[in-house]
Design an enzyme around this catalytic site. Structure first.
Site, mmCIF file in Angstrom:
data_model
loop_
_atom_site.group_PDB
_atom_site.id
_atom_site.type_symbol
_atom_site.label_atom_id
_atom_site.label_comp_id
_atom_site.label_asym_id
_atom_site.label_seq_id
_atom_site.Cartn_x
_atom_site.Cartn_y
_atom_site.Cartn_z
ATOM 1 N N GLY A 210 1.074 6.063 -2.802
ATOM 2 C CA GLY A 210 1.228 7.064 -1.754
ATOM 3 C C GLY A 210 0.319 8.241 -2.035
ATOM 4 O O GLY A 210 -0.457 8.241 -2.993
ATOM 5 N N SER A 211 0.416 9.255 -1.203
ATOM 6 C CA SER A 211 -0.413 10.453 -1.364
ATOM 7 C C SER A 211 0.131 11.340 -2.471
ATOM 8 O O SER A 211 1.193 11.068 -3.051
ATOM 9 C CB SER A 211 -0.443 11.242 -0.051
ATOM 10 N N PHE B 262 2.093 14.477 -3.914
ATOM 11 C CA PHE B 262 3.350 15.134 -3.530
ATOM 12 C C PHE B 262 4.310 14.196 -2.795
ATOM 13 O O PHE B 262 5.232 14.655 -2.128
ATOM 14 C CB PHE B 262 3.078 16.379 -2.675
ATOM 15 N N SER B 263 4.101 12.892 -2.929
ATOM 16 C CA SER B 263 5.006 11.943 -2.276
ATOM 17 C C SER B 263 6.134 11.491 -3.185
ATOM 18 O O SER B 263 7.036 10.769 -2.738
ATOM 19 C CB SER B 263 4.221 10.718 -1.776
ATOM 20 N N LYS C 179 5.665 9.935 -6.421
ATOM 21 C CA LYS C 179 5.352 8.734 -7.201
ATOM 22 C C LYS C 179 5.796 8.868 -8.655
ATOM 23 O O LYS C 179 6.429 7.956 -9.202
ATOM 24 C CB LYS C 179 3.843 8.455 -7.154
ATOM 25 N N GLU D 141 -0.620 7.417 -12.938
ATOM 26 C CA GLU D 141 -1.968 7.683 -12.427
ATOM 27 C C GLU D 141 -2.907 6.506 -12.704
ATOM 28 O O GLU D 141 -3.997 6.645 -13.268
ATOM 29 C CB GLU D 141 -2.529 8.978 -13.040
ATOM 30 N N GLN E 109 -4.850 4.986 -10.880
ATOM 31 C CA GLN E 109 -6.161 5.030 -10.229
ATOM 32 C C GLN E 109 -7.259 5.557 -11.146
ATOM 33 O O GLN E 109 -8.445 5.323 -10.902
ATOM 34 C CB GLN E 109 -6.108 5.888 -8.948
ATOM 35 N N CYS F 176 -1.138 14.721 6.984
ATOM 36 C CA CYS F 176 -1.012 13.531 7.807
ATOM 37 C C CYS F 176 -2.404 13.084 8.249
ATOM 38 O O CYS F 176 -3.405 13.776 8.019
ATOM 39 C CB CYS F 176 -0.123 13.798 9.020
#
Length: 221
Positions: free
Chosen positions: A35-36, A38-39, A41, A109, A111, A203
């Site tokens: 997710g982005s 602040f979601s 995770k 993290e 990614q 968004c």
């Protein structure tokens, strides 16, 4: 019960009876939380690790050394929830430091890791470890981030979380990078070290990636 039905049940029993005692097998899996920013995770990763420990199972948490938001010995969610972690710089180093007695391997993290992290997660899951990897699915430009697409494809389970858009309040799926308070241009490097930057959840409609040439000290010229 007539002979035909009895024969069918007998055949089904033979087909589905396991050839070995499955209870003795260690089953592995790969769970990806994405997710982005602040979601939630990291918070979800920590929640799953704590459930593991509560069940009297063992867990190891890893993060990449490039993540300097908290100390090398911990990960921390945006709302301040900490958990101990081990910082590593490559996927190979992570693999070497996984202990045989560990049940759950958690990776924060994901990614930031090299492409080898996909094969490492696959090998660990095939060996019977439960692997939980959390990471951004898209970079600040809204493009696939590092090894995450392949991790998502490899996963047995995917949890995609969304944040709240800082502009309009709708559900957000993108990470807005701000440099000196302005949206970072498309030419900015994906991983930026040494510049003053911040992020917001946005968004699809409110997400901005302007054209421009990135220079240190200037968001875009």
């Amino acid at each position: 019960m007539d002979g035909y039905v009895a024969g069918r049940i007998s055949t089904m029993t033979q087909i589905f009876d396991p050839p070995f005692d499955a209870s003795t097998q260690r089953t592995g899996s790969l769970i990806v939380i994405t997710g982005s920013m602040f979601s939630g995770k990291t918070e979800e990763l920590i929640r799953r690790v704590r459930r593991t420990l509560y069940a009297h199972r063992s867990a190891q948490v890893f993060k990449h050394t490039i993540d300097t938001r908290s100390e090398n010995s911990e990960i921390r969610s945006h709302n301040g929830v900490p958990h101990t972690a081990l910082a590593v710089s490559t996927s190979e180093e992570l693999l070497r430091k996984v202990e045989e007695t560990t049940d759950v391997v958690a990776i924060e993290e994901a990614q930031f890791f090299d492409e080898g992290i996909v094969e490492v997660c696959r090998r660990l899951a095939d060996a019977g470890y439960e692997v939980i990897a959390a990471g951004l699915d898209m970079d600040f430009k809204g493009e696939p981030f590092g090894p995450m697409p392949r991790l998502l494809a490899e996963a047995d389970e995917v949890t995609k979380l969304r944040a709240i858009c800082a502009r309009c309040g709708r559900e957000a799926s993108r990470s807005q990078r701000l440099i000196d308070g302005r949206p970072a241009p498309v030419s900015a490097p994906t991983i930026l070290i040494g510049a003053e930057e911040s992020y917001e959840a946005r968004c699809r409609h409110c997400h901005e990636v302007p054209e421009g040439v990135f220079q240190y000290g200037f968001p875009g010229i």
